[in-house]
Design a protein around this motif. Structure first.
Motif, PDB file in Angstrom:
ATOM      1  N   ASP A 193       0.801  -1.220   0.000  1.00  0.00           N
ATOM      2  CA  ASP A 193       0.000   0.000   0.000  1.00  0.00           C
ATOM      3  C   ASP A 193       0.836   1.272   0.000  1.00  0.00           C
ATOM      4  N   ALA A 194       2.086   1.184  -0.482  1.00  0.00           N
ATOM      5  CA  ALA A 194       3.000   2.323  -0.430  1.00  0.00           C
ATOM      6  C   ALA A 194       2.373   3.606  -0.968  1.00  0.00           C
ATOM      7  N   ASP A 195       1.676   3.530  -2.087  1.00  0.00           N
ATOM      8  CA  ASP A 195       1.065   4.723  -2.676  1.00  0.00           C
ATOM      9  C   ASP A 195      -0.457   4.685  -2.650  1.00  0.00           C
ATOM     10  N   ARG A 196      -0.999   3.540  -2.401  1.00  0.00           N
ATOM     11  CA  ARG A 196      -2.440   3.334  -2.543  1.00  0.00           C
ATOM     12  C   ARG A 196      -3.275   4.326  -1.738  1.00  0.00           C
ATOM     13  N   HIS A 197      -2.972   4.497  -0.462  1.00  0.00           N
ATOM     14  CA  HIS A 197      -3.798   5.360   0.386  1.00  0.00           C
ATOM     15  C   HIS A 197      -3.578   6.840   0.084  1.00  0.00           C
ATOM     16  N   GLN A 198      -2.338   7.213  -0.266  1.00  0.00           N
ATOM     17  CA  GLN A 198      -2.081   8.614  -0.622  1.00  0.00           C
ATOM     18  C   GLN A 198      -2.840   9.018  -1.878  1.00  0.00           C
ATOM     19  N   GLN A 199      -3.071   8.060  -2.752  1.00  0.00           N
ATOM     20  CA  GLN A 199      -3.753   8.351  -4.007  1.00  0.00           C
ATOM     21  C   GLN A 199      -5.260   8.156  -3.927  1.00  0.00           C
TER      22      GLN A 199
END
Length: 108
Positions: free
Chosen positions: A97-103
């Motif tokens: 989830d490295a970028d998933r939640h920020q996006q």
């Protein structure tokens, strides 16, 4: 108290006060019951359901502690080190989830 200390404390309590662990199936049923009690409080305190007279004395912290206790029992009796398991789980989530939640626009 660390997670490791909690696992040891629960094990000591089970061996002295609780006599022995309930079997895994019984503990799974108990976990389901305890999670249901948490859901009942959440639905009434934060959701749209109204409190019944029998629910008014229920405390979320107590019910969450009951859930944690049974999770620790299950971990102890199945040989799971919860500290290590949580560390691995957080590493997995971080990679996945490295970028998933920020996006996620829904979280803004």
């Amino acid at each position: 108290m660390t997670i490791e200390e909690a696992q040891k404390t629960v094990d000591t309590w089970i061996q002295t006060t609780g006599v022995r662990y309930f079997n895994e199936l019984t503990n799974m049923a108990m976990l389901t019951e305890e999670v249901g009690e948490v859901a009942r409080i959440i639905a009434r305190q934060y959701g749209e359901q109204s409190f019944k007279a029998s629910d008014r004395d229920k405390v979320l912290a107590d019910e969450l502690a009951d859930v944690l206790f049974v999770v620790i029992c299950l971990a102890n009796q199945t040989g799971v080190n919860l500290t290590e398991a949580l560390q691995r789980n957080l590493e997995k989530k971080t990679l996945r989830d490295a970028d998933r939640h920020q996006q996620n626009e829904k979280l803004r």
